[in-house]
Structures are given as C-alpha cells and as structure tokens.
Design a protein around this motif. Sequence first.
Motif, PDB file in Angstrom:
ATOM      1  N   TYR A   1       4.440  17.383  -2.410  1.00  0.00           N
ATOM      2  CA  TYR A   1       3.758  16.011  -1.554  1.00  0.00           C
ATOM      3  C   TYR A   1       3.863  16.094  -0.158  1.00  0.00           C
ATOM      4  N   TRP A   2       3.096  15.109   0.380  1.00  0.00           N
ATOM      5  CA  TRP A   2       2.801  15.600   1.597  1.00  0.00           C
ATOM      6  C   TRP A   2       2.808  14.403   2.323  1.00  0.00           C
ATOM      7  N   THR A   3       3.531  14.280   3.928  1.00  0.00           N
ATOM      8  CA  THR A   3       3.414  12.924   4.407  1.00  0.00           C
ATOM      9  C   THR A   3       2.533  12.281   5.663  1.00  0.00           C
ATOM     10  N   ALA A   4       2.785  13.311   6.450  1.00  0.00           N
ATOM     11  CA  ALA A   4       1.766  12.446   7.609  1.00  0.00           C
ATOM     12  C   ALA A   4       0.260  12.300   7.958  1.00  0.00           C
ATOM     13  N   MET A   5      -0.334  13.276   6.975  1.00  0.00           N
ATOM     14  CA  MET A   5      -1.902  13.471   6.035  1.00  0.00           C
ATOM     15  C   MET A   5      -2.434  12.577   5.432  1.00  0.00           C
ATOM     16  N   ASP A   6      -1.448  12.102   4.518  1.00  0.00           N
ATOM     17  CA  ASP A   6      -2.281  11.336   3.571  1.00  0.00           C
ATOM     18  C   ASP A   6      -1.868   9.597   4.068  1.00  0.00           C
ATOM     19  N   VAL A   7      -2.839   8.479   3.899  1.00  0.00           N
ATOM     20  CA  VAL A   7      -2.869   7.554   3.782  1.00  0.00           C
ATOM     21  C   VAL A   7      -3.225   6.822   2.474  1.00  0.00           C
ATOM     22  N   TYR A   8      -1.961   5.966   2.661  1.00  0.00           N
ATOM     23  CA  TYR A   8      -2.292   4.981   0.656  1.00  0.00           C
ATOM     24  C   TYR A   8      -2.470   3.014   0.983  1.00  0.00           C
TER      25      TYR A   8
ATOM     26  N   SER B   1       3.904  -3.155  -8.238  1.00  0.00           N
ATOM     27  CA  SER B   1       3.128  -2.414  -7.041  1.00  0.00           C
ATOM     28  C   SER B   1       3.288  -2.855  -6.046  1.00  0.00           C
ATOM     29  N   ILE B   2       4.806  -3.765  -5.334  1.00  0.00           N
ATOM     30  CA  ILE B   2       5.498  -4.636  -4.521  1.00  0.00           C
ATOM     31  C   ILE B   2       6.392  -2.084  -4.414  1.00  0.00           C
ATOM     32  N   ASP B   3       6.880  -2.452  -5.731  1.00  0.00           N
ATOM     33  CA  ASP B   3       7.732  -0.925  -5.387  1.00  0.00           C
ATOM     34  C   ASP B   3       7.356   0.137  -5.401  1.00  0.00           C
ATOM     35  N   ALA B   4       5.638   0.800  -5.536  1.00  0.00           N
ATOM     36  CA  ALA B   4       4.704   1.314  -5.751  1.00  0.00           C
ATOM     37  C   ALA B   4       4.473   1.301  -4.143  1.00  0.00           C
ATOM     38  N   LEU B   5       4.498   0.281  -3.497  1.00  0.00           N
ATOM     39  CA  LEU B   5       4.197   0.503  -1.812  1.00  0.00           C
ATOM     40  C   LEU B   5       5.144   0.978  -1.023  1.00  0.00           C
ATOM     41  N   HIS B   6       6.379   0.480  -1.725  1.00  0.00           N
ATOM     42  CA  HIS B   6       7.430   1.368  -0.753  1.00  0.00           C
ATOM     43  C   HIS B   6       7.803   2.613  -1.279  1.00  0.00           C
ATOM     44  N   GLU B   7       7.455   2.997  -2.694  1.00  0.00           N
ATOM     45  CA  GLU B   7       7.814   4.543  -2.307  1.00  0.00           C
ATOM     46  C   GLU B   7       6.743   4.913  -1.588  1.00  0.00           C
ATOM     47  N   ALA B   8       5.592   4.463  -1.876  1.00  0.00           N
ATOM     48  CA  ALA B   8       4.909   5.570  -1.087  1.00  0.00           C
ATOM     49  C   ALA B   8       4.576   5.490   0.238  1.00  0.00           C
ATOM     50  N   ALA B   9       5.645   4.573   1.045  1.00  0.00           N
ATOM     51  CA  ALA B   9       5.893   4.435   2.517  1.00  0.00           C
ATOM     52  C   ALA B   9       6.570   6.041   2.522  1.00  0.00           C
ATOM     53  N   GLY B  10       7.014   6.329   1.623  1.00  0.00           N
ATOM     54  CA  GLY B  10       7.986   7.513   1.696  1.00  0.00           C
ATOM     55  C   GLY B  10       7.466   9.272   1.746  1.00  0.00           C
ATOM     56  N   LEU B  11       6.069   8.373   1.371  1.00  0.00           N
ATOM     57  CA  LEU B  11       5.597  10.092   0.999  1.00  0.00           C
ATOM     58  C   LEU B  11       4.628  10.457   1.653  1.00  0.00           C
ATOM     59  N   GLY B  12       3.932   8.914   2.590  1.00  0.00           N
ATOM     60  CA  GLY B  12       2.824   9.318   3.808  1.00  0.00           C
ATOM     61  C   GLY B  12       2.892   7.456   4.645  1.00  0.00           C
ATOM     62  N   THR B  13       1.057   7.333   5.359  1.00  0.00           N
ATOM     63  CA  THR B  13       1.098   5.784   5.583  1.00  0.00           C
ATOM     64  C   THR B  13       0.467   4.823   4.435  1.00  0.00           C
ATOM     65  N   VAL B  14       1.191   3.769   5.369  1.00  0.00           N
ATOM     66  CA  VAL B  14       0.717   2.820   3.439  1.00  0.00           C
ATOM     67  C   VAL B  14       0.235   1.685   4.502  1.00  0.00           C
ATOM     68  N   SER B  15      -1.122   1.404   4.381  1.00  0.00           N
ATOM     69  CA  SER B  15      -1.710   0.289   4.622  1.00  0.00           C
ATOM     70  C   SER B  15      -2.037  -1.138   3.415  1.00  0.00           C
ATOM     71  N   LEU B  16      -2.448  -1.799   4.156  1.00  0.00           N
ATOM     72  CA  LEU B  16      -3.260  -2.937   3.333  1.00  0.00           C
ATOM     73  C   LEU B  16      -4.826  -2.627   3.973  1.00  0.00           C
ATOM     74  N   LEU B  17      -5.251  -2.941   2.600  1.00  0.00           N
ATOM     75  CA  LEU B  17      -7.116  -2.847   2.799  1.00  0.00           C
ATOM     76  C   LEU B  17      -7.251  -3.783   2.143  1.00  0.00           C
ATOM     77  N   SER B  18      -7.947  -5.484   2.611  1.00  0.00           N
ATOM     78  CA  SER B  18      -7.749  -6.495   2.353  1.00  0.00           C
ATOM     79  C   SER B  18      -9.247  -7.231   2.279  1.00  0.00           C
ATOM     80  N   ASN B  19     -10.318  -7.858   1.837  1.00  0.00           N
ATOM     81  CA  ASN B  19     -10.904  -8.347   2.201  1.00  0.00           C
ATOM     82  C   ASN B  19     -10.201 -10.310   2.543  1.00  0.00           C
ATOM     83  N   ASN B  20      -9.934 -10.528   3.841  1.00  0.00           N
ATOM     84  CA  ASN B  20      -9.432 -11.732   3.837  1.00  0.00           C
ATOM     85  C   ASN B  20      -9.504 -11.952   5.544  1.00  0.00           C
TER      86      ASN B  20
END
Length: 220
Positions: free
Chosen positions: A7-14, A100-119
């Motif tokens: 698993y990789w951290t700093a380089m990956d964005v979710y 999906s909420i759980d997946a976001l929380h898990e992804a935060a432990g793997l790298g950087t998480v961000s919204l990307l939303s049409n709003n």
Amino acid sequence: MSLPGGYWTAMDVYFFDCDKTLYDYDFHRRLPKLAELSGVSQYRLASGWWAGGHERAAEIGEYPTTDDYLAAFADVTGAHLTLEQWQEARRSAMTPIPGSIDALHEAAGLGTVSLLSNNPIPFKDSLPVLCPEIVGVLGGNDLVSAVLGARKPERRIYTRALGRFGVRPEDAILFDDSLANVEGARDAGMHAHRLVKRDDGTFDTEAMREAMHAFASRER
C-alpha cells in the motif's frame, strides 16, 4: 512511501463524488421542500432555475459566492431563501450510503482523500451541515466544480483537480456513479470505478472497496 502489503500513502489521491456515491440523492424530495420553504411552486422553481440552466451555470462558478447564488435564485424564481433554508432543502434529498462513507474513511488511511463533485458554491460552504459524516475526514479537500471552473466529465476538471494535489493521473482514482464521469477520468489517465445502484436500491459498495484495494496495492 510504501507500507507493508504494497500500500502507498502520500502519492495517491482518492477522489469521491458526492451525490449518489457518498450520499444517495433524490431531487424529487428537494424540490417539494424548496417549494414549501419559499412559497413558490415546484413548477416555477424547476422550470426557471434548473431547466433554465442556472444550476449548471452555478456549477461552473458563474455565481462565485453563496450570496450571489441566492440573489440570482431569487431573481429567477421569486424564491427568497436564506442559506439555512437552502441547506434544509438540500439535506432533505441526501441519505448517507454507509458502505461508501466507510470506504472514504478507509481511503484516508491509504492516501489523500478529496471530494470531486459537480456542485455550486453554497454546497461547498454548507458541507459541515450537509455532510457531517465526512467533513472531518476530508480536512478541507472539498473540490467542487464551481471552484474548478468545469464540470465532470470535462477533461479540464480532472487536470485541475490533479494539479491541486500535484499528483500524476496514474496515482489518482475517482469513485463516481456516472459512467460518463468515470470514462472522463480514465481518458485523463486516472483510475476510476463506477458505483452501481442495484435494482433493489442498494449500492455495490463491496465492489467499490475491492477497486480501492486493487488501486492501493497496484504495481508501480
């Protein structure tokens, strides 16, 4: 930077979409609430604002502040809303998707998480009210199309989002319910996974997490 198991951290964005990805969204619940709060008919609201293209314009930043958005909404529809009323109507249409909420929380432990939303901007400004389940995890990574000046699936929204984090396309993944948005991300060189809503109304978040794990453990 690698972790045991590949698993990789700093380089990956979710990147996660919001509507119908992190939260189920039903416009047919929002519109009646807006009519109730404003005293303006559903028909006038829908035909004036949404069918008139104003929400789409807001989603690419034509109304750069929440005050600008609400003033334009009043001019077009006659509905003079406070931000709190706008939030109430928006929130009424949103239901958290636990997997999906759980997946976001898990992804935060793997790298950087961000919204990307049409709003539009009021959505970004209202995240603590609308999305309390995720706002703390995002840590300010709340990219919306109104800030980036383009909507998915336009290529430039992906390149601008990647630029915000200084990340290569191949080191980012998008989770989204829209096939067009997923294909747009892939065309920009990113990884992407489409979240599917089953016939019984549930979401295949198991496949989402499998895709997340596959991305995190991919070969470099």
